[in-house]
Write an enzyme that holds these catalytic residues in place. Structure first.
Site, PDB file in Angstrom:
ATOM      1  N   HIS A 219       0.795  -1.226   0.000  1.00 52.07           N
ATOM      2  CA  HIS A 219       0.000   0.000   0.000  1.00 52.07           C
ATOM      3  C   HIS A 219       0.827   1.277   0.000  1.00 52.07           C
ATOM      4  O   HIS A 219       0.287   2.360  -0.100  1.00 52.07           O
ATOM      5  CB  HIS A 219      -0.915   0.020   1.228  1.00 52.07           C
TER       6      HIS A 219
HETATM    7  C1  UD1 Z   1      -1.590   5.132   6.873  1.00 56.00           C
HETATM    8  C2  UD1 Z   1      -0.244   5.371   7.576  1.00 56.00           C
HETATM    9  C3  UD1 Z   1       0.721   4.247   7.235  1.00 56.00           C
HETATM   10  C4  UD1 Z   1       0.123   2.896   7.536  1.00 56.00           C
HETATM   11  C5  UD1 Z   1      -1.212   2.771   6.814  1.00 56.00           C
HETATM   12  C6  UD1 Z   1      -1.883   1.427   7.115  1.00 56.00           C
HETATM   13  C7  UD1 Z   1       0.401   7.756   7.808  1.00 56.00           C
HETATM   14  C8  UD1 Z   1       1.376   8.769   7.366  1.00 56.00           C
HETATM   15  N1  UD1 Z   1       0.389   6.592   7.118  1.00 56.00           N
HETATM   16  O1  UD1 Z   1      -1.367   5.222   5.482  1.00 56.00           O
HETATM   17  O2  UD1 Z   1       1.894   4.404   8.025  1.00 56.00           O
HETATM   18  O3  UD1 Z   1       1.001   1.875   7.101  1.00 56.00           O
HETATM   19  O4  UD1 Z   1      -2.059   3.850   7.246  1.00 56.00           O
HETATM   20  O5  UD1 Z   1      -3.100   1.289   6.543  1.00 56.00           O
HETATM   21  O6  UD1 Z   1      -0.332   7.991   8.745  1.00 56.00           O
HETATM   22  N2  UD1 Z   1      -8.978   5.256   2.891  1.00 56.00           N
HETATM   23  C9  UD1 Z   1     -10.178   4.604   2.895  1.00 56.00           C
HETATM   24  N3  UD1 Z   1     -10.738   4.287   4.096  1.00 56.00           N
HETATM   25  C10 UD1 Z   1     -10.163   4.598   5.280  1.00 56.00           C
HETATM   26  C11 UD1 Z   1      -8.933   5.289   5.260  1.00 56.00           C
HETATM   27  C12 UD1 Z   1      -8.354   5.598   4.058  1.00 56.00           C
HETATM   28  O7  UD1 Z   1     -10.736   4.287   1.862  1.00 56.00           O
HETATM   29  O8  UD1 Z   1     -10.715   4.258   6.339  1.00 56.00           O
HETATM   30  C13 UD1 Z   1      -8.351   5.581   1.591  1.00 56.00           C
HETATM   31  C14 UD1 Z   1      -8.518   7.026   1.190  1.00 56.00           C
HETATM   32  O9  UD1 Z   1      -8.732   7.055  -0.177  1.00 56.00           O
HETATM   33  C15 UD1 Z   1      -7.184   7.626   1.508  1.00 56.00           C
HETATM   34  C16 UD1 Z   1      -6.216   6.448   1.289  1.00 56.00           C
HETATM   35  O10 UD1 Z   1      -6.970   5.294   1.664  1.00 56.00           O
HETATM   36  O11 UD1 Z   1      -6.896   8.728   0.730  1.00 56.00           O
HETATM   37  C17 UD1 Z   1      -4.967   6.535   2.107  1.00 56.00           C
HETATM   38  O12 UD1 Z   1      -5.293   6.710   3.483  1.00 56.00           O
HETATM   39  P1  UD1 Z   1      -4.394   7.580   4.475  1.00 56.00           P
HETATM   40  O13 UD1 Z   1      -5.018   7.573   5.816  1.00 56.00           O
HETATM   41  O14 UD1 Z   1      -4.068   8.898   3.869  1.00 56.00           O
HETATM   42  O15 UD1 Z   1      -2.997   6.823   4.561  1.00 56.00           O
HETATM   43  P2  UD1 Z   1      -2.595   5.269   4.434  1.00 56.00           P
HETATM   44  O16 UD1 Z   1      -1.999   5.052   3.084  1.00 56.00           O
HETATM   45  O17 UD1 Z   1      -3.716   4.378   4.867  1.00 56.00           O
END
Ligand code: UD1
Length: 378
Positions: A219
């Site tokens: 991811h």
């Molecule tokens: C975050 C953490 C990372 C961890 C990962 C595990 C930081 C900097 N990064 O990254 O260290 O390894 O979580 O999962 O905090 N989204 C959903 N549903 C949710 C949350 C997110 O669909 O409940 C999607 C959204 O489109 C979002 C993308 O996932 O833009 C990324 O989510 P984000 O919270 O920005 O960071 P992660 O890549 O999950």
């Protein structure tokens, strides 16, 4: 004593569970659990609270998705209000997500002491948002709870005085040890069937046997956000790995979005040996790991879990903040970055390797108790 602990994203939840439990032993501690709301999907958040018996958050800041500045900024604004209302003795932050960094800054600006669980890890890769979060948080924290002695050495080298550093072991392994039996009891084929992504739901999937499949999570922006990196990796999985073994890929929303954007999605879901499942719960993921012949991942936590379970692990990164999990240090993981030649070479060398479990010092299931004792006596 009043303690506020903060969680925001999935990897925090398995770390906070044993900490909440350990604090319950102290009747004079008032514990307030704050969820920043960075992860909000049931499968990325609520499911872990249920499975791991984490109390419902007392406060949810509901900051949601967004750029890093948006997430950190919104968290700081909302958390400042919480601190002003509650005036805790300690703020406890965990791991390296945006909540960790945002709330350590806010705590210090409000003159509240901050403790960091999982301090001292360093990848030395400043392109990783988590490395920035780790550096900022450790620089600001008053108590730094480290998972291994390499982390103590990192902090010492940065000039952190010894009296702030407490080597306590890995809190995530507390959860692994507590939940292990529940995971063993699960049926791997049922996990695959019940968690298939919507597009594959109802499709016949190949029967899975222990040691008969490759598991994967991927991811990180560095692996999924550029076509030049994601496409060759997908070619390797689709044209080589799935020709030998079924792959079970617990796909993160970010990876799914990027595969669609690059036009790779249809081919991925058409491959009968590529079993795409939704983000898995804690027990299902542990069970998947226990039965995997090989794990391919870019997650930090999974490297550690593979180390303790002994699953050969190809870490799809060029560096790791968790060197204790590497094979050269007795662990189960090899760094393969995102270059296909390197992945292929390591895949060939490890696909028939024996499982080899390794337990680093103090990864004994009692880390949270040690942390609670230090905090309460502080
Ligand atoms: C975050 C953490 C990372 C961890 C990962 C595990 C930081 C900097 N990064 O990254 O260290 O390894 O979580 O999962 O905090 N989204 C959903 N549903 C949710 C949350 C997110 O669909 O409940 C999607 C959204 O489109 C979002 C993308 O996932 O833009 C990324 O989510 P984000 O919270 O920005 O960071 P992660 O890549 O999950």
């Amino acid at each position: 004593m009043k303690i506020i602990s903060v969680v925001g994203a999935r990897p925090n939840f398995m770390k906070v569970a044993p900490f909440c439990r350990a604090l319950k032993a102290y009747s004079d501690v008032q514990h307030i659990l704050v969820h920043t709301g960075q992860h909000y999907d049931v499968r990325m958040s609520e499911q872990f609270f249920k499975e791991l018996d984490i109390p419902n958050p007392d406060i949810n800041l509901e900051i949601g998705s967004g750029s890093h500045a948006e997430q950190v900024g919104r968290t700081m604004i909302a958390f400042e209000k919480v601190l002003r209302a509650e005036r805790p003795d300690w703020v406890v932050v965990l791991g390296d997500v945006n909540a960790t960094c945002a709330c350590s800054i806010t705590a210090k600006k409000e003159h509240v002491k901050c403790a960091h669980i999982e301090a001292g890890l360093r990848s030395r890769d400043m392109n990783m948002p988590e490395e920035i979060n780790r550096l900022v948080t450790d620089r600001l924290s008053d108590l730094l709870f480290t998972p291994d002695r390499l982390s103590n050495a990192n902090l010492n080298a940065e000039g952190v005085p010894d009296e702030k550093i407490k080597f306590v072991g890995n809190i995530m392994i507390d959860t692994l040890e507590r939940e292990r039996e529940k995971a063993v009891a699960l049926d791997i084929n049922q996990i695959a069937r019940e968690n298939l992504i919507d597009e594959l739901f109802g499709r016949d999937v190949p029967a899975l046997e222990d040691r008969g499949y490759v598991a994967m999570t991927m991811h990180r922006p560095s692996n999924v956000d550029q076509r030049e990196t994601l496409e060759p990796a997908m070619r390797f999985f689709l044209d080589e790995v799935t020709k030998e073994y079924p792959m079970v890929w617990a796909i993160h929303p970010r990876a799914q979005k990027m595969l669609k954007e690059f036009g790779l999605w249809d081919e991925v879901i058409a491959n009968p040996n590529m079993i795409l499942v939704k983000p898995l719960g804690y027990h299902a993921m542990l069970r998947l790991n226990m039965g995997a012949r090989l794990f391919m991942t870019d997650s930090g936590g999974l490297q550690e879990e593979c180390c303790v379970l002994g699953t050969p692990c190809l870490t799809m990164r060029w560096n790791t903040e968790r060197p204790i999990t590497l094979m050269e240090n007795g662990g189960a993981s090899i760094l393969v970055g995102n270059a296909v030649e390197k992945m292929r070479e390591a895949y060939r060398s490890q696909i028939n390797a024996e499982r080899h479990a390794m337990r680093p010092e103090l990864w004994d299931g009692k880390t949270a108790e040690r942390i609670a004792k230090v905090l309460v006596e502080s």
